[in-house]
Design a protein around this motif. Structure first.
Motif, PDB file in Angstrom:
ATOM      1  N   ARG A  95      -3.807  -0.776  -2.261  1.00 16.36           N
ATOM      2  CA  ARG A  95      -4.273  -2.166  -2.317  1.00 16.36           C
ATOM      3  C   ARG A  95      -4.302  -2.663  -3.767  1.00 16.36           C
ATOM      4  N   ALA A  96      -4.736  -1.814  -4.686  1.00 22.25           N
ATOM      5  CA  ALA A  96      -4.788  -2.206  -6.098  1.00 22.25           C
ATOM      6  C   ALA A  96      -3.390  -2.518  -6.627  1.00 22.25           C
ATOM      7  N   LEU A  97      -2.420  -1.678  -6.275  1.00 26.47           N
ATOM      8  CA  LEU A  97      -1.040  -1.910  -6.718  1.00 26.47           C
ATOM      9  C   LEU A  97      -0.472  -3.162  -6.059  1.00 26.47           C
ATOM     10  N   ARG A  98      -0.834  -3.390  -4.799  1.00 26.19           N
ATOM     11  CA  ARG A  98      -0.313  -4.550  -4.077  1.00 26.19           C
ATOM     12  C   ARG A  98      -0.825  -5.846  -4.696  1.00 26.19           C
ATOM     13  N   LEU A  99      -2.100  -5.846  -5.082  1.00 30.57           N
ATOM     14  CA  LEU A  99      -2.668  -7.030  -5.709  1.00 30.57           C
ATOM     15  C   LEU A  99      -2.093  -7.260  -7.097  1.00 30.57           C
ATOM     16  N   GLY A 100      -1.764  -6.142  -7.798  1.00 35.43           N
ATOM     17  CA  GLY A 100      -1.182  -6.272  -9.124  1.00 35.43           C
ATOM     18  C   GLY A 100      -2.158  -6.731 -10.183  1.00 35.43           C
ATOM     19  N   ARG A 101      -3.457  -6.613  -9.905  1.00 35.26           N
ATOM     20  CA  ARG A 101      -4.467  -7.042 -10.872  1.00 35.26           C
ATOM     21  C   ARG A 101      -4.874  -5.863 -11.744  1.00 35.26           C
TER      22      ARG A 101
END
Length: 530
Positions: A381-387
């Motif tokens: 999820r962290a990688l998907r958000l890219g934040r």
């Protein structure tokens, strides 16, 4: 089993390498095409295995995890970097010259204990840094396997150790790493250095000079330190001490050191680590995930080539075709991390044959991801958000700024559903349910409340919908909610919004509450179980 081969000398490709037995005993330099062909791993699927019983077929499927490797430009770059490090490191160490023994004798006059204690500024030989699961270690091992680890030079009575790979202990122990060095040497050469130098009272400091002497005596060509981020756990500034020693080993004995680790290992080095890596003599590699960006509009991306090739490894009589939606689904669930993608693909096939339906559809992939890979959901999820703030919560993930921007664009595409339901409504509903759950509203009631609010107030924003649920009779229009100048505050009693079988209604009713609760199914009748 000890495997020390006799030296077979090849004609050196360039003049600097000529006349040096340590270099001429190495295999000839490989072209990029030869490297790609050698590193390529694609397991075979015999036709007879497609009809095996399910409990046997799942064992054959393990080849997907054990024997699949898709080489890319980074693999070729790493092979060429290692080939350069090995040969350039041997330039000043020629066993034909008398200077070879002189260099070994110099080691006896070096105070490695002082070097170990003096954790000064660090210079990195070279490094391969990337998030977990991207295949760094697998690729390094595959490249090292193209070289004989130990070579015996009969004419010079010399045993050459071409490479040595160590994995840093999980506790970051300096002594533990030193002991691993002796164990690895003994395994490669059949020696007994561990028994000779490792005693009950031995310390890391006392073993360093022995390590340096052994590395010089056996002409160690390349030292690989894997999982370097584990040194962060070393006590008493041990990480800097050890790294300082290995840098000295490289500078004094000319043994190149290759550091392999996750982005969290960057904190081990100086604040100028990034610039130091760029200025490295041999070059350094940011070992990222697969990219979905295309070099040319008509070409396939790295991700496309990888997933297309992996998808051919199906142990089904009738393979499932790879559709664009499934390819996008795999990207969403793996974010281009090879190991995660391969694992998900294997688990999906196992689930398919377990339920006797040899089809890899989107529902099955969703189910496997949700049930089998729960532990990695926060990272994906962290990688998907890219934040950046989300990614930095996990030590093993990428933190490259340009990568963050690319993934942010992709994540905006990922959240668009394929159903005809308006995407904004679906997204608002999901967020609303999450917020209600965080407000300690039960997960069974939150979806109903969210659905009720959205259906009856489709034009309201997320936070206005929260107001509808928490204060059902309060007007949400900001202008209407403002009291008029000079007017008295309304004393009108708020009317709560009740749901079906609402416990508040039962509590307020002038009836037998026990009977009403039992009627509503809130109280379990245990008589049948007695």
């Amino acid at each position: 089993m000890i495997n020390i081969t006799s030296a077979v000398y090849n004609e050196a490709e360039i003049s600097e390498y000529q006349g040096n037995p340590l270099i001429e005993a190495l295999p000839r330099l490989k072209s990029p095409a030869e490297v790609a062909k050698y590193l390529n791993r694609f397991p075979k699927i015999p036709a007879a295995e497609l009809t095996l019983p399910n409990y046997i077929r799942r064992h054959a499927m393990m080849r997907i995890i054990d024997k699949f490797l898709y080489p890319t430009s980074k693999h070729i770059q790493l092979e060429q970097m290692i080939a350069t490090m090995l040969r350039r490191g041997y330039l000043s160490r020629n066993i034909k010259d008398k200077s070879h023994q002189e260099n070994i004798n110099k080691i006896d006059h070096i105070d490695f204990r002082q070097i170990f204690r003096n954790a000064g500024s660090l210079a990195v030989s070279t490094s391969v840094i990337g998030c977990s699961g991207t295949g760094k270690s697998t690729t390094v091992e595959a490249i090292l396997s193209t070289y004989e680890q130990a070579i015996y030079h009969k004419d010079y009575q010399h045993t050459q150790l071409v490479w040595l790979k160590l994995e840093c202990p999980h506790d970051g122990s300096e002594k533990g790493l030193c002991i691993q060095f002796f164990k690895a040497i003994d395994k490669a050469l059949g020696s007994d250095y561990e028994d000779l130098y490792v005693k009950s009272r031995s310390t890391a400091e006392s073993m360093l000079s022995d390590i340096a002497r052994i590395a010089a005596n056996h002409s160690l060509g390349l030292l690989v330190l894997d999982e370097i981020q584990h040194l962060k756990l070393a006590k008493s500034n041990g990480a800097k001490k050890l790294l300082n020693f290995f840098v000295t080993l490289s500078n004094v004995i000319h043994v190149p050191v290759l550091y392999v680790g996750t982005p969290s290992s960057l904190t081990l080095f100086s604040k100028t680590m990034r610039s130091a890596r760029r200025a490295s003599q041999y070059g350094s590699i940011d070992w990222g995930r697969f990219s979905i960006e295309k070099d040319e509009p008509d070409e396939l991306s790295e991700w496309d080539n990888f997933i297309n090739r992996l998808w051919r490894l199906q142990w089904f009589e009738t393979p499932t075709p790879l559709t664009p939606s499934i390819k996008q689904q795999f990207w969403q669930f793996t974010q281009g991390i090879p190991h995660v993608c391969v694992t998900l693909f294997y688990l999906c096939q196992v689930r398919a044959i377990t339920v006797d339906e040899e089809v890899l559809d989107e529902d099955l992939i969703n189910e496997v991801y949700d049930e089998e890979l729960k532990m990695i959901h926060p990272m994906i999820r962290a990688l998907r958000l890219g934040r950046e703030d989300e990614i930095l919560k996990f030590d093993d993930l990428d933190i490259d700024k340009s990568d963050i921007r690319v993934n942010l664009k992709q994540s905006e595409l990922d959240i668009v559903p394929e159903k005809t339901e308006p995407p904004v409504k679906k997204d608002v509903k999901t967020q609303l349910i999450e917020l209600l759950t965080q407000m300690e509203i039960g997960p069974d009631i939150a979806p109903e409340l969210a659905n009720y609010a959205i259906v009856n107030h489709p034009d309201k924003t997320l936070f206005e919908l929260i107001g509808v649920i928490t204060n059902p009779s309060k007007p949400q229009n900001s202008e209407l909610s403002k009291p008029k100048h000079g007017s008295k505050k309304s004393s009108k009693k708020l009317i709560p919004a009740y749901t079906e079988n609402d416990l508040r209604l039962i509590f307020q009713a002038d009836t037998d509450m026990y009977a009403e609760f039992k009627k509503a199914g809130t109280i379990l009748d245990i008589t049948p179980y007695l």
